[in-house]
Design an enzyme around this catalytic site. Structure first.
Site, mmCIF file in Angstrom:
data_model
loop_
_atom_site.group_PDB
_atom_site.id
_atom_site.type_symbol
_atom_site.label_atom_id
_atom_site.label_comp_id
_atom_site.label_asym_id
_atom_site.label_seq_id
_atom_site.Cartn_x
_atom_site.Cartn_y
_atom_site.Cartn_z
ATOM 1 N N ASP A 1 129.125 -0.090 16.614
ATOM 2 C CA ASP A 1 129.537 -1.459 16.928
ATOM 3 C C ASP A 1 129.119 -1.814 18.362
ATOM 4 O OD1 ASP A 1 130.769 -3.898 16.551
ATOM 5 O OD2 ASP A 1 132.577 -3.031 15.685
ATOM 6 N N TRP B 1 123.478 -4.513 16.806
ATOM 7 C CA TRP B 1 122.733 -4.937 17.998
ATOM 8 C C TRP B 1 122.386 -6.428 17.984
ATOM 9 C CZ3 TRP B 1 117.768 -1.618 19.328
ATOM 10 C CH2 TRP B 1 117.220 -2.067 20.533
ATOM 11 N N TYR C 1 125.357 -8.947 18.534
ATOM 12 C CA TYR C 1 125.898 -9.081 19.893
ATOM 13 C C TYR C 1 124.864 -9.646 20.869
ATOM 14 C CZ TYR C 1 130.058 -6.678 18.327
ATOM 15 O OH TYR C 1 131.212 -6.372 17.658
ATOM 16 N N ASP D 1 131.541 -11.112 10.957
ATOM 17 C CA ASP D 1 132.201 -10.235 9.982
ATOM 18 C C ASP D 1 132.490 -10.976 8.681
ATOM 19 O OD1 ASP D 1 132.223 -8.534 12.111
ATOM 20 O OD2 ASP D 1 134.403 -8.341 12.227
HETATM 21 C C1 GLA Z 1 133.684 -5.564 14.530
HETATM 22 C C2 GLA Z 1 132.700 -5.278 13.397
HETATM 23 C C3 GLA Z 1 133.457 -5.085 12.097
HETATM 24 C C4 GLA Z 1 134.454 -3.940 12.260
HETATM 25 C C5 GLA Z 1 135.372 -4.224 13.420
HETATM 26 C C6 GLA Z 1 136.246 -3.036 13.747
HETATM 27 O O1 GLA Z 1 134.301 -6.797 14.363
HETATM 28 O O2 GLA Z 1 131.756 -6.311 13.276
HETATM 29 O O3 GLA Z 1 132.568 -4.816 11.043
HETATM 30 O O4 GLA Z 1 133.767 -2.747 12.432
HETATM 31 O O5 GLA Z 1 134.657 -4.551 14.599
HETATM 32 O O6 GLA Z 1 137.052 -3.232 14.869
#
Ligand code: GLA
Length: 441
Positions: free
Chosen positions: A170, A204, A207, A231
Site C-alpha cells: 500500500d 503506486w 497514490y 477502493d
Molecule cells: C487502502 C487500500 C485498501 C486497503 C486499505 C487497508 O485504502 O487501498 O485496499 O488495503 O488501505 O487499510
C-alpha cells in the site's frame, strides 16, 4: 614481449569492464523479471469484507486472525474454488503487531496470529494454495500499523523467510513523491533479492496520480499489478465509477497490461450485500474484459449458490485468464449502453454489453457485428456464444449481422465471438434456419 604483456593486460581490462557493464545493465533491468502473474492473479483478499476487525473477543468469526485465513483456505479447496483457479489466500491490513520485534522485524499480532505467519503459510501451502500478505511503502499502513519505510530489505526477507507468495504494498503515509517511487522500486528489488517468487501488487499509480502522471512502463517494470483507482465498496456506485474511470483512462492504461503486469480495479465484491444480481453479473463480466486480477473479498462460509456459480463460471474465468493477455476496452458509450470488447487468443473476442440505465425494465441495444474487432471479429463469419447471464449458443452470424440484445438495468450480457472461415474455402454456410434466441431479434 613487454608490448605483448601490455596488450594482454589491456584486453583483460576491457573484458572486465564489459563484464561489469553487462552486470550493471542486468541489475538495472532485472527489476520484475520474476516470471509471475502471466495471467491475472486469482484468489481471496480479506479487506473489503472484513476490513480492520481486530476485536476477536466480540467478533471471533470475523476478526482478522489466523483462523479466518485457515477457514478460507479450507473452503477454497473443499468448495471448488481452487479447482477453477483461485489460488492466493491474501491477508490485508491489520495483521501486524503495533511494534516491530527486538530485531526490528515486522511481527503479527500475537493474540490473533498465535502460531505466526510461517505456520499459516505452511498450512496454506499444505492445501496447495499460496499466501499473500500486506505492507506499506510509508511510515505506517493505512490503518496505522508499522510501515516498511527504511526497512524494505528486512521486510522482504522476513516475508520470504515466512514463505509468503504475494505482497500487497500500500502507499499510505509515504512522505514525498520521490520517496513513494523509490519505495516501490526498492521493495521490488528487495523481493527479487530474496530469491523467493513473490507476486508484487502495488498501489503506486493510485497514490502518485494526484501529483504526477504515472509512468506505466516503469510501473510495469517493477510491479505485477497495480491499483489505479479508489477502493472498491460493496455498492453499485463504486463498481460503476471504477468502470467509468477505467474507460476514461483506457488510452493510457490498456496497452501496458499483459502477461506479468496488470491494471487492478480492486476486489470482486460478488457474494456480499450491496450489489443486485445484475450488478454482480456486470462486475464479473467486466473484470474478465479488463483482464483484472480476480481477488474475491467475501465470506466463503456464507455465499449463495448463485454467487458461487458466477464466481466459479469457467467460461468467464477462461476469458479473464486468456493467454494472449490483452486487456479489453470500451468501444462505445451510446445513451445508456456501453459496448466493451477484449481480443482473445485465436482471433476470438469477448464482448460485453452493459445497460447503465437505473430506471425501467430491460432495454434492447442494437448494433452491427462490423463494430466488433475493428470489423474483423465476424468477417467473413463468426459463431456467437452467450456466456452471461446464462450460457446459450447464438449460432452463426456474418459481418453484416445485426444483434439486438436485451439487457437488464445495470446488468450485462457477455458474449464470446469466434471468427470462422478466414479463407473462401473455409467459409461457413450461414445457419439461416436456426431459430434465433429470444434475445436476438
Ligand atoms: C487502502 C487500500 C485498501 C486497503 C486499505 C487497508 O485504502 O487501498 O485496499 O488495503 O488501505 O487499510
Amino acid at each position: 614481449m613487454g608490448r605483448a604483456v601490455g596488450s594482454w593486460r589491456r584486453a583483460t581490462l576491457a573484458c572486465v569492464l564489459v563484464l561489469v557493464l553487462v552486470l550493471v545493465l542486468l541489475a538495472g533491468t532485472r527489476a520484475l523479471e520474476n516470471g509471475l502473474a502471466r495471467t491475472p492473479t486469482m484468489g481471496w483478499l480479506h479487506w473489503e469484507r472484513f476490513l480492520c476487525s481486530t476485536d476477536c473477543a466480540s467478533d471471533p468469526l470475523s476478526c482478522v486472525s489466523e483462523q479466518l485465513f485457515m477457514q478460507m483456505a479450507d473452503l477454497m479447496v473443499s468448495d471448488g474454488w481452487k479447482d477453477v483457479g483461485y489460488e492466493y489466500v491474501c491477508i490485508d491490513d491489520c495483521w501486524m503487531s503495533l511494534t516491530r520485534d527486538n530485531q526490528d522485524r515486522l511481527q503479527p499480532d500475537p493474540e490473533r496470529f498465535p502460531s505466526g505467519i510461517r505456520k499459516l503459510a505452511d498450512y496454506v501451502h499444505s492445501k496447495g494454495l499460496k499466501l499473500g500478505i500486506y505492507g506499506d511503502v510509508g511510515n505506517k499502513t493505512c490503518a496505522g500499523f508499522p510501515g516498511s519505510y527504511g526497512h524494505y530489505d528486512l521486510d522482504a526477507q522476513t516475508f520470504a523467510d515466512w514463505g509468503v507468495d504475494l505482497l500487497k504494498f500500500d502507499g499510505c503515509n509515504y512522505g514525498t513523491q520521490d520517496q513513494l517511487a523509490e519505495g516501490y522500486r526498492n521493495m521490488s528489488l528487495a523481493l527479487n533479492k530474496t530469491g523467493r517468487s513473490i507476486v508484487y501488487s502495488c498501489e503506486w499509480p493510485l497514490y502518485m496520480r494526484p501529483m504526477q502522471r504515472p509512468n506505466y512502463t516503469e510501473i510495469k517494470h517493477y510491479c505485477n499489478h497495480w491499483r489505479n483507482f479508489a477502493d472498491i465498496y460493496d455498492a453499485w456506485n463504486s463498481v460503476k465509477n471504477t468502470l467509468e474511470w477505467t474507460a476514461l483512462h483506457q488510452d493510457s492504461i490498456v496497452d501496458v497490461a499483459g502477461p506479468g503486469g496488470w491494471n487492478d480495479p480492486d476486489m470482486l465484491v460478488i457474494g456480499n450485500f450491496g450489489l443486485s444480481w445484475d450488478q454482480q453479473l456486470t462486475q464479473m463480466a467486466l473484470w474478465a474484459i479488463m483482464a483484472a486480477p480476480l481477488l474475491m473479498s467475501n465470506d466463503l462460509r456464507h455465499i449463495s449458490p448463485q454467487a458461487k456459480w458466477l464466481l466459479q463460471n469457467k467460461d468467464v474465468i477462461a476469458i479473464n485468464q486468456d493467454p494472449l493477455g490483452k486487456q479489453g476496452y470500451r468501444i462505445t458509450k451510446d445513451n445508456n449502453f456501453e459496448l466493451w470488447e477484449r481480443p482473445l487468443s485465436g482471433g476470438t473476442y469477448a464482448v460485453a454489453v452493459m445497460n447503465r440505465q437505473e430506471i425501467g425494465g430491460p432495454q434492447i441495444f442494437s448494433f452491427s457485428t462490423s463494430f466488433l474487432g475493428n470489423g474483423l471479429a465476424c468477417n467473413p463469419a463468426c459463431s456467437i456464444q452467450q456466456i452471461l447471464p446464462t450460457s446459450e449458443d447464438w449460432g452463426l452470424h456474418n459481418w453484416v449481422s445485426f444483434l439486438n440484445i436485451k439487457v437488464n438495468p445495470t446488468g450485462t450480457v457477455l458474449l464470446k465471438v469466434v471468427v470462422i472461415g478466414e479463407s473462401p474455402a473455409e467459409k461457413p454456410v450461414m445457419n439461416i434456419n436456426k431459430k434465433p434466441s429470444p434475445d436476438i431479434l
